[in-house]
Design an enzyme around this catalytic site. Structure first.
Site, PDB file in Angstrom:
ATOM      1  N   ASN A  46      27.269 -40.024  54.926  1.00  0.00           N
ATOM      2  CA  ASN A  46      27.343 -38.984  53.895  1.00  0.00           C
ATOM      3  C   ASN A  46      27.919 -39.547  52.600  1.00  0.00           C
ATOM      4  O   ASN A  46      28.800 -40.421  52.606  1.00  0.00           O
ATOM      5  CB  ASN A  46      28.098 -37.740  54.368  1.00  0.00           C
ATOM      6  N   CYS A  57      24.038 -35.353  52.880  1.00  0.00           N
ATOM      7  CA  CYS A  57      24.418 -35.563  54.281  1.00  0.00           C
ATOM      8  C   CYS A  57      23.924 -36.917  54.787  1.00  0.00           C
ATOM      9  O   CYS A  57      22.902 -37.447  54.311  1.00  0.00           O
ATOM     10  CB  CYS A  57      23.806 -34.492  55.166  1.00  0.00           C
ATOM     11  N   GLU A  59      22.407 -37.644  57.520  1.00  0.00           N
ATOM     12  CA  GLU A  59      21.053 -37.605  58.091  1.00  0.00           C
ATOM     13  C   GLU A  59      20.007 -37.790  57.000  1.00  0.00           C
ATOM     14  O   GLU A  59      19.008 -38.494  57.175  1.00  0.00           O
ATOM     15  CB  GLU A  59      20.796 -36.264  58.790  1.00  0.00           C
ATOM     16  N   CYS A  88      23.306 -30.040  60.044  1.00  0.00           N
ATOM     17  CA  CYS A  88      23.210 -28.773  59.303  1.00  0.00           C
ATOM     18  C   CYS A  88      21.743 -28.336  59.231  1.00  0.00           C
ATOM     19  O   CYS A  88      20.813 -29.118  59.486  1.00  0.00           O
ATOM     20  CB  CYS A  88      23.811 -28.919  57.906  1.00  0.00           C
ATOM     21  N   CYS A  91      19.377 -30.436  57.019  1.00  0.00           N
ATOM     22  CA  CYS A  91      19.010 -31.721  57.619  1.00  0.00           C
ATOM     23  C   CYS A  91      18.022 -31.540  58.767  1.00  0.00           C
ATOM     24  O   CYS A  91      17.139 -32.372  58.971  1.00  0.00           O
ATOM     25  CB  CYS A  91      20.251 -32.470  58.095  1.00  0.00           C
TER      26      CYS A  91
HETATM   27  N1  THU Z   1      27.609 -33.483  56.545  1.00  0.00           N
HETATM   28  C1  THU Z   1      26.689 -34.385  56.978  1.00  0.00           C
HETATM   29  O1  THU Z   1      26.707 -35.556  56.566  1.00  0.00           O
HETATM   30  N2  THU Z   1      25.755 -33.978  57.862  1.00  0.00           N
HETATM   31  C2  THU Z   1      25.641 -32.705  58.354  1.00  0.00           C
HETATM   32  O2  THU Z   1      24.705 -32.407  59.081  1.00  0.00           O
HETATM   33  C3  THU Z   1      26.650 -31.710  58.003  1.00  0.00           C
HETATM   34  C4  THU Z   1      27.651 -32.109  56.992  1.00  0.00           C
HETATM   35  C5  THU Z   1      28.627 -33.916  55.591  1.00  0.00           C
HETATM   36  C6  THU Z   1      28.520 -33.297  54.226  1.00  0.00           C
HETATM   37  C7  THU Z   1      29.951 -33.405  53.725  1.00  0.00           C
HETATM   38  O3  THU Z   1      30.126 -34.690  53.159  1.00  0.00           O
HETATM   39  C8  THU Z   1      30.793 -33.321  54.977  1.00  0.00           C
HETATM   40  O4  THU Z   1      29.911 -33.571  56.071  1.00  0.00           O
HETATM   41  C9  THU Z   1      31.475 -31.976  55.173  1.00  0.00           C
HETATM   42  O5  THU Z   1      30.565 -30.940  55.065  1.00  0.00           O
END
Ligand code: THU
Length: 130
Positions: A46, A57, A59, A88, A91
């Site tokens: 991320n 994110c 992903e 999420c 993603c």
């Molecule tokens: N995040 C991801 O990298 N992937 C996800 O599927 C959910 C959230 C990250 C975004 C942000 O940098 C941190 O997690 C908190 O939301």
């Protein structure tokens, strides 16, 4: 279902990428890795921003890098977070573009032997397609 050796390589790539996560605001580090049809593995982490909504994110970083390197069909994704969170909604839809039924491997960074596997169509039924 992928071979267990390949699954471990995918997890290891996601774990390594998580170390590069840029998450100074949430402090929630995420690593992801995708497996393409040709066997190649591409990882991402991320990337947050001071303008919080611009955060990308892990992903989507991994998918973007894989596709930019020529991948068009992904058969699996591994995601590593503290607690083994699942991707999420945004993603899930981005992953679905490149493999609606791909394996999803969720890994707890605090205990990487704690692994849950499922498929993307379980996580995102009735995927949007054109
Ligand atoms: N995040 C991801 O990298 N992937 C996800 O599927 C959910 C959230 C990250 C975004 C942000 O940098 C941190 O997690 C908190 O939301």
């Amino acid at each position: 279902m992928m071979e267990s050796k390949v699954q471990q390589q995918l997890i290891d790539a996601a774990l390594a990428s998580r170390q590069q996560a840029y998450a100074p605001y949430s402090k929630f580090l995420v690593g992801a890795a995708v497996l393409a049809e040709d066997g190649s593995i591409t990882a991402g982490a991320n990337v947050e921003n001071a303008s919080y909504g611009l955060t990308i994110c892990a992903e989507r970083v991994a998918v973007g890098a894989a596709v930019a390197n020529g991948a068009r069909k992904l058969s699996a994704v591994a995601v590593v977070t503290s607690g083994g969170a699942s991707p999420c909604g945004a993603c899930r839809q981005v992953l679905a573009e490149f493999g609606g039924a791909m394996d999803v491997v969720l890994v707890d960074a605090d205990d990487p032997t704690n692994v849950r596997t499922m498929t993307l169509d379980e996580l995102l039924p009735e995927q949007f397609e054109l």
